[in-house]
Enzyme design. Structure first.
Site, PDB file in Angstrom:
ATOM      1  N   SER A  84       0.787  -1.229   0.000  1.00  0.00           N
ATOM      2  CA  SER A  84       0.000   0.000   0.000  1.00  0.00           C
ATOM      3  C   SER A  84       0.821   1.281   0.000  1.00  0.00           C
ATOM      4  O   SER A  84       0.244   2.369  -0.129  1.00  0.00           O
ATOM      5  CB  SER A  84      -0.959   0.002   1.193  1.00  0.00           C
ATOM      6  OG  SER A  84      -2.042  -0.880   0.948  1.00  0.00           O
ATOM      7  N   SER A 184      -9.865   1.805   2.066  1.00  0.00           N
ATOM      8  CA  SER A 184     -10.494   1.138   0.934  1.00  0.00           C
ATOM      9  C   SER A 184      -9.576   1.096  -0.276  1.00  0.00           C
ATOM     10  O   SER A 184      -9.272   2.130  -0.882  1.00  0.00           O
ATOM     11  CB  SER A 184     -11.792   1.861   0.554  1.00  0.00           C
ATOM     12  OG  SER A 184     -12.374   1.267  -0.586  1.00  0.00           O
ATOM     13  N   ASN A 185      -9.144  -0.091  -0.642  1.00  0.00           N
ATOM     14  CA  ASN A 185      -8.387  -0.268  -1.876  1.00  0.00           C
ATOM     15  C   ASN A 185      -9.235   0.068  -3.101  1.00  0.00           C
ATOM     16  O   ASN A 185      -8.694   0.431  -4.147  1.00  0.00           O
ATOM     17  CB  ASN A 185      -7.878  -1.709  -1.971  1.00  0.00           C
ATOM     18  CG  ASN A 185      -6.717  -1.955  -1.026  1.00  0.00           C
ATOM     19  OD1 ASN A 185      -5.596  -1.586  -1.298  1.00  0.00           O
ATOM     20  ND2 ASN A 185      -7.005  -2.583   0.108  1.00  0.00           N
TER      21      ASN A 185
END
Length: 366
Positions: A84, A184-185
């Protein structure tokens, strides 16, 4: 694939840094050395690395092994999946497009992706680009519904991004846009689609042209369809029911704009020191990136404000990807730090905290 990494792909035998052990008298960074040693001796990490960049130069410490089969140490200049932390690169790219007048942070997603966000209470007319980048959109995270276990068990399975978006939108919103915060991806998948919509180019090409090339981040890039890592690299592991499994080969198709990049410690430190130091974005744009809100008190736009024991917070990001867990960031005064372990999931609870402590030590201790 990575530009510099391709050129050195045959040099897998590069010498690694000296293994970190409990500090003897006279050694520098004793707390960091002890923490890395404990991560690999007690907490379940096969290997660990910490790299510090400041005005005095660069320091790299490693502990444990990069390959449990051969016993090879963690390479100093190794490549790994940064998970991320990719979000900071994607957000930076969007903000550069904002500076060019191609994207408006407070415009609805609908302007750039008409009809894409619809159904089950979702409406792209009510969600802004800013909310995508700050995790305040209310969009469900598709990874919550895909499941990390499926990726661990089927590491080479490819996932279409339209299917991932559909998986998220099949579930109702977490909250009304702008009224809450939930990682939230899905938001970063959409942010990547916005980049492609306004430029007409693949996201990876735009990130390379706008961020990687200007900063000479030659060991950073998107893997595309490749499932391996450029040499040199540590192997990536997961621990499942007490068994250590090698998951070095992996499809990054579940991550894309939210987590697919491969990099190394040197590039990460160079990136964050340049970004936080104001050498990538205009001052006003950087302030927007670092601006938090009542519903998002720690997270700006692809950057998280991280407290540290020795003074003002730093700005950075965490990156978890199957096989690797990373923390990276920088101070406003030019000190950057990256710490990594080559296991995820599988670190003990104490180890998760120890990784954060190692990041603090890398940023605070001499």
């Amino acid at each position: 694939m990575l530009r510099k990494a391709i050129a050195v792909a045959g040099l897998a035998g590069l010498v690694a840094a000296g293994t970190a052990v409990p500090a003897a008298a006279g050694e520098d960074r004793p707390r960091l050395r002890r923490l890395l040693h404990t991560l690999t001796a007690e907490d379940g990490a096969p290997g660990a690395l910490a790299a510090v960049r400041d005005r005095r130069g660069r320091t790299v410490l490693t502990s444990g092994v990069g390959d449990v089969r051969t016993g090879a140490p963690v390479p100093r200049e190794g490549h790994w999946r940064i998970g991320s932390i990719t979000k900071t690169f994607t957000a930076t790219t969007v903000l550069l497009l904002v500076e060019d007048g191609l994207v408006d942070l407070d415009a609805p997603v609908e302007r750039y992706l008409p009809g894409t966000v619809r159904g089950n209470g979702h409406d792209g007319r009510n969600i802004t680009v800013r909310q995508l980048l700050q995790h305040t959109s209310g969009l469900p995270d598709y990874l919550d519904h895909l499941g990390i276990g499926r990726i661990v068990e089927n590491p080479l399975e490819r996932h279409d991004r339209d299917d991932l978006l559909a998986l998220a939108l099949a579930h109702p919103p977490e909250f009304a846009p702008g009224t809450g915060w939930s990682y939230s991806n899905t938001g970063y998948l959409l942010a990547g689609l916005v980049v492609e919509a306004v430029t007409g180019d693949p996201l990876a090409d735009v990130v390379e042209r706008r961020v990687l090339d200007p900063l000479r981040l030659d060991d950073t890039g998107a893997p595309g369809a490749a499932t391996g890592l450029p040499s040199p690299h540590p192997r990536g592991y997961v621990r499942l029911d007490g068994t250590l499994l090698d998951r070095t080969r992996l499809s990054a198709s579940t991550a894309w704009g939210g987590g697919d990049l491969v990099s190394d410690a040197s590039d990460l430190n160079r990136f964050f020191t340049a970004l936080v130091g104001g050498r990538v974005l205009r001052p006003g744009t950087l302030r927007e990136m670092m601006r938090t809100t009542e519903v998002s008190p720690e997270y700006g736009l692809g950057l998280r404000r991280v407290p540290r024991s020795c003074g003002a917070p730093v700005w950075g990001h965490a990156g978890d990807m199957v096989g690797f867990s990373t923390l990276s960031g920088a101070t406003r005064h030019g000190r950057g730090a990256t710490v990594m372990v080559n296991v995820k999931p599988g670190l003990s609870d104490a180890g998760e905290q120890r990784l954060k402590d190692a990041f603090d030590a890398a940023l605070c201790d001499d």
